[in-house]
Motif scaffolding. Sequence first.
Motif, mmCIF file in Angstrom:
data_model
loop_
_atom_site.group_PDB
_atom_site.id
_atom_site.type_symbol
_atom_site.label_atom_id
_atom_site.label_comp_id
_atom_site.label_asym_id
_atom_site.label_seq_id
_atom_site.Cartn_x
_atom_site.Cartn_y
_atom_site.Cartn_z
ATOM 1 N N ALA A 25 96.021 136.465 39.723
ATOM 2 C CA ALA A 25 94.668 136.583 40.263
ATOM 3 C C ALA A 25 94.510 135.850 41.596
ATOM 4 C CB ALA A 25 93.654 136.051 39.251
ATOM 5 N N TYR A 26 95.348 134.836 41.865
ATOM 6 C CA TYR A 26 95.255 134.071 43.107
ATOM 7 C C TYR A 26 96.150 134.616 44.218
ATOM 8 C CZ TYR A 26 93.180 130.513 40.050
ATOM 9 O OH TYR A 26 92.406 129.835 39.156
ATOM 10 N N VAL A 27 97.039 135.547 43.874
ATOM 11 C CA VAL A 27 98.013 136.045 44.845
ATOM 12 C C VAL A 27 97.417 137.224 45.606
ATOM 13 C CG1 VAL A 27 100.334 136.981 45.184
ATOM 14 C CG2 VAL A 27 99.918 135.290 43.372
ATOM 15 N N ALA A 76 116.115 136.259 50.562
ATOM 16 C CA ALA A 76 115.273 136.280 49.365
ATOM 17 C C ALA A 76 114.017 135.421 49.509
ATOM 18 C CB ALA A 76 116.074 135.810 48.154
ATOM 19 N N THR A 77 113.948 134.561 50.521
ATOM 20 C CA THR A 77 112.818 133.647 50.700
ATOM 21 C C THR A 77 111.537 134.447 50.955
ATOM 22 O OG1 THR A 77 114.310 131.998 51.628
ATOM 23 C CG2 THR A 77 111.953 131.660 52.005
ATOM 24 N N ARG A 78 110.469 134.045 50.292
ATOM 25 C CA ARG A 78 109.185 134.735 50.416
ATOM 26 C C ARG A 78 108.059 133.732 50.669
ATOM 27 N NH1 ARG A 78 112.313 138.145 50.891
ATOM 28 N NH2 ARG A 78 112.611 140.035 49.663
ATOM 29 N N ILE A 79 106.971 134.269 51.220
ATOM 30 C CA ILE A 79 105.723 133.514 51.366
ATOM 31 C C ILE A 79 104.691 134.191 50.476
ATOM 32 C CG2 ILE A 79 103.874 132.755 52.901
ATOM 33 C CD1 ILE A 79 105.923 132.835 55.208
ATOM 34 N N LEU A 80 104.186 133.445 49.499
ATOM 35 C CA LEU A 80 103.103 133.942 48.661
ATOM 36 C C LEU A 80 101.798 133.540 49.322
ATOM 37 C CD1 LEU A 80 105.558 133.131 46.582
ATOM 38 C CD2 LEU A 80 103.845 133.743 44.908
ATOM 39 N N VAL A 81 100.986 134.510 49.675
ATOM 40 C CA VAL A 81 99.683 134.230 50.284
ATOM 41 C C VAL A 81 98.680 134.162 49.141
ATOM 42 C CG1 VAL A 81 97.938 134.970 51.933
ATOM 43 C CG2 VAL A 81 100.371 135.430 52.387
ATOM 44 N N LEU A 82 98.059 132.993 48.999
ATOM 45 C CA LEU A 82 97.169 132.729 47.868
ATOM 46 C C LEU A 82 95.751 132.442 48.335
ATOM 47 C CD1 LEU A 82 99.435 130.177 45.956
ATOM 48 C CD2 LEU A 82 99.384 132.648 45.686
ATOM 49 N N ASP A 83 94.788 132.780 47.506
ATOM 50 C CA ASP A 83 93.396 132.366 47.657
ATOM 51 C C ASP A 83 93.085 131.522 46.431
ATOM 52 O OD1 ASP A 83 92.871 133.768 50.071
ATOM 53 O OD2 ASP A 83 92.631 135.627 48.938
ATOM 54 N N GLY A 94 99.643 129.843 52.391
ATOM 55 C CA GLY A 94 100.917 130.427 52.040
ATOM 56 C C GLY A 94 101.790 129.385 51.367
ATOM 57 N N LEU A 95 102.533 129.805 50.354
ATOM 58 C CA LEU A 95 103.511 128.937 49.691
ATOM 59 C C LEU A 95 104.886 129.563 49.870
ATOM 60 C CD1 LEU A 95 102.035 127.928 46.195
ATOM 61 C CD2 LEU A 95 102.187 126.540 48.258
ATOM 62 N N VAL A 96 105.828 128.792 50.377
ATOM 63 C CA VAL A 96 107.181 129.292 50.563
ATOM 64 C C VAL A 96 107.975 129.049 49.282
ATOM 65 C CG1 VAL A 96 109.327 129.055 51.872
ATOM 66 C CG2 VAL A 96 107.125 128.915 53.051
#
Length: 158
Positions: A25-27, A76-83, A94-96
């Motif tokens: 729900a936060y992603v 494979a590294t990603r950035i999760l953009v969260l609210d 963003g969380l790496v």
Amino acid sequence: MTGSILDRQCVTLGLGAEVFAVPVAYVREILDYRAPSALPEGPSYLLGLTDVRGRGTPTLDLRSKLGLPRVAPDLATRILVLDVPVDGRTLSLGLVADRVIEVATFEPDEIEAAPDIGVPWRSEYIKGVVRRDHGFVVIFDLARLLTSQDAVLIEQAA
């Protein structure tokens, strides 16, 4: 974590051999890694700003935030953009993560309380743990992962 299936769905992510989860729900979105624009005088875990659809989004190195050693980003590294709702407001950040694994649904009876000892990071960051064949999935309490000081820094950087 009970309630609707949306409350129990999480995006799982890896940091080295460890597996963590954040509520889906936060992603807002998941991006391929690109180096954030550096910010002067920020804490070591605040990598800088990432352009997310024309908006500068403060980006945190999750490894550094948890006290884990940094590693060089790879394919494979990603950035999760969260609210994330924190103290009556919503912080976008963003969380790496080393990698994103899957979206998983955890049943309420699978989720155990956070352990007080035996983990290398602060247990107040943990909402719960789920036992899996390959080990544990640690579910973050995102509001606690982001301290009040973090929230101020993120708002100032945005």
